[in-house]
Design a protein around this motif. Structure first.
Motif, PDB file in Angstrom:
ATOM      1  N   ALA A   1      14.114   2.772  -2.016  1.00 25.48           N
ATOM      2  CA  ALA A   1      13.549   3.454  -3.129  1.00 25.48           C
ATOM      3  C   ALA A   1      11.812   3.522  -2.966  1.00 25.48           C
ATOM      4  O   ALA A   1      11.005   4.501  -3.397  1.00 25.48           O
ATOM      5  N   LYS A   2      11.353   2.536  -2.691  1.00 25.90           N
ATOM      6  CA  LYS A   2       9.977   2.232  -2.659  1.00 25.90           C
ATOM      7  C   LYS A   2       9.330   2.889  -1.514  1.00 25.90           C
ATOM      8  O   LYS A   2       8.130   3.178  -1.500  1.00 25.90           O
ATOM      9  N   ALA A   3      10.264   3.063  -0.416  1.00 26.44           N
ATOM     10  CA  ALA A   3       9.788   3.898   0.656  1.00 26.44           C
ATOM     11  C   ALA A   3       9.374   5.359   0.475  1.00 26.44           C
ATOM     12  O   ALA A   3       8.769   5.908   0.822  1.00 26.44           O
ATOM     13  N   VAL A   4      10.348   5.801  -0.640  1.00 22.92           N
ATOM     14  CA  VAL A   4      10.202   7.284  -0.935  1.00 22.92           C
ATOM     15  C   VAL A   4       8.893   7.231  -1.738  1.00 22.92           C
ATOM     16  O   VAL A   4       8.215   8.294  -1.380  1.00 22.92           O
ATOM     17  N   CYS A   5       8.838   6.152  -2.605  1.00 20.68           N
ATOM     18  CA  CYS A   5       7.307   6.201  -3.577  1.00 20.68           C
ATOM     19  C   CYS A   5       6.087   5.999  -2.382  1.00 20.68           C
ATOM     20  O   CYS A   5       5.393   6.699  -2.942  1.00 20.68           O
TER      21      CYS A   5
ATOM     22  N   VAL B   1      13.107   2.279 -10.261  1.00 22.81           N
ATOM     23  CA  VAL B   1      11.915   2.091  -9.465  1.00 22.81           C
ATOM     24  C   VAL B   1      10.927   3.252 -10.033  1.00 22.81           C
ATOM     25  O   VAL B   1      11.432   4.591  -9.962  1.00 22.81           O
ATOM     26  N   TRP B   2       9.766   3.102 -10.416  1.00 22.76           N
ATOM     27  CA  TRP B   2       8.725   4.106 -10.789  1.00 22.76           C
ATOM     28  C   TRP B   2       7.545   3.807 -10.098  1.00 22.76           C
ATOM     29  O   TRP B   2       7.057   2.694 -10.212  1.00 22.76           O
ATOM     30  N   GLY B   3       6.875   5.059  -9.490  1.00 22.61           N
ATOM     31  CA  GLY B   3       5.596   4.602  -9.061  1.00 22.61           C
ATOM     32  C   GLY B   3       5.597   3.353  -7.876  1.00 22.61           C
ATOM     33  O   GLY B   3       4.526   2.936  -7.604  1.00 22.61           O
ATOM     34  N   GLY B   4       6.705   3.051  -7.138  1.00 20.60           N
ATOM     35  CA  GLY B   4       6.745   2.155  -6.470  1.00 20.60           C
ATOM     36  C   GLY B   4       6.890   0.830  -6.702  1.00 20.60           C
ATOM     37  O   GLY B   4       7.128  -0.321  -6.184  1.00 20.60           O
ATOM     38  N   LEU B   5       7.213   0.472  -8.228  1.00 21.50           N
ATOM     39  CA  LEU B   5       7.364  -0.616  -8.695  1.00 21.50           C
ATOM     40  C   LEU B   5       8.720  -0.822  -9.604  1.00 21.50           C
ATOM     41  O   LEU B   5       9.013   0.156 -10.041  1.00 21.50           O
ATOM     42  N   SER B   6       9.408  -1.850  -9.396  1.00 18.93           N
ATOM     43  CA  SER B   6      10.782  -2.187 -10.119  1.00 18.93           C
ATOM     44  C   SER B   6      10.261  -2.384 -11.552  1.00 18.93           C
ATOM     45  O   SER B   6       9.236  -2.469 -11.876  1.00 18.93           O
ATOM     46  N   GLU B   7      11.231  -2.627 -12.262  1.00 19.24           N
ATOM     47  CA  GLU B   7      11.430  -3.017 -13.652  1.00 19.24           C
ATOM     48  C   GLU B   7      10.412  -4.217 -13.794  1.00 19.24           C
ATOM     49  O   GLU B   7       9.484  -4.499 -14.582  1.00 19.24           O
TER      50      GLU B   7
ATOM     51  N   ALA C   1       6.975  -5.076 -15.480  1.00 19.03           N
ATOM     52  CA  ALA C   1       6.751  -5.892 -16.681  1.00 19.03           C
ATOM     53  C   ALA C   1       5.633  -6.928 -16.449  1.00 19.03           C
ATOM     54  O   ALA C   1       4.916  -7.188 -17.388  1.00 19.03           O
ATOM     55  N   ALA C   2       5.544  -7.309 -15.264  1.00 14.75           N
ATOM     56  CA  ALA C   2       4.382  -8.334 -14.558  1.00 14.75           C
ATOM     57  C   ALA C   2       3.086  -7.651 -14.667  1.00 14.75           C
ATOM     58  O   ALA C   2       2.353  -8.296 -15.128  1.00 14.75           O
ATOM     59  N   ALA C   3       3.284  -6.616 -14.395  1.00 16.78           N
ATOM     60  CA  ALA C   3       1.847  -5.473 -14.425  1.00 16.78           C
ATOM     61  C   ALA C   3       1.210  -5.437 -15.789  1.00 16.78           C
ATOM     62  O   ALA C   3      -0.058  -5.561 -16.284  1.00 16.78           O
ATOM     63  N   LEU C   4       2.232  -5.196 -16.851  1.00 20.50           N
ATOM     64  CA  LEU C   4       1.890  -5.251 -18.237  1.00 20.50           C
ATOM     65  C   LEU C   4       1.578  -6.573 -18.890  1.00 20.50           C
ATOM     66  O   LEU C   4       0.644  -6.700 -19.484  1.00 20.50           O
ATOM     67  N   ARG C   5       1.991  -7.492 -18.461  1.00 21.07           N
ATOM     68  CA  ARG C   5       1.506  -8.984 -18.915  1.00 21.07           C
ATOM     69  C   ARG C   5       0.199  -9.206 -18.411  1.00 21.07           C
ATOM     70  O   ARG C   5      -0.473  -9.392 -19.281  1.00 21.07           O
TER      71      ARG C   5
END
Length: 103
Positions: A49-53, A75-81, A85-89
């Motif tokens: 999925a990340k390869a598509v992103c 997977v959205w924008g190349g990041l998993s759930e 969550a870590a990016a939001l933290r």
């Protein structure tokens, strides 16, 4: 494939990026893990999925949408759930630190 023709016209500018997404031609199952998927199967699907992103021209808009709406799955924008969550933290900690400095 996502059908954006039914989206409300007044908000089209918020969704137009989807019509340019690389994932439009992919199976949506690639981006959302089935119940019980674990270890190598999960990691392999995420990597695919990340390869598509990685080759997607609207990756930044997709990730921005997922972070703003707190998209809980896939997977959205190349990041998993977990990665979102870590990016939001990190973002929350940065905002909290800035507000303490401004006070």
């Amino acid at each position: 494939m996502t059908n954006v023709a039914r989206l409300p016209g007044a908000f089209e500018q918020y969704w137009d990026w989807q019509s340019h997404a690389a994932c439009r031609e992919a199976d949506s199952g690639l981006f959302f893990h089935p119940p019980g998927e674990r270890n190598p199967a999960h990691d392999d699907r995420d990597a695919a999925a990340k390869a598509v992103c990685a080759r997607c021209p609207v990756r930044v808009a997709c990730l921005d949408h997922a972070l703003r709406t707190r998209e809980p799955y896939g997977v959205w924008g190349g990041l998993s759930e977990e990665e979102r969550a870590a990016a939001l933290r990190v973002r929350r900690r940065g905002l909290a630190a800035r507000s303490r400095i401004a006070a």
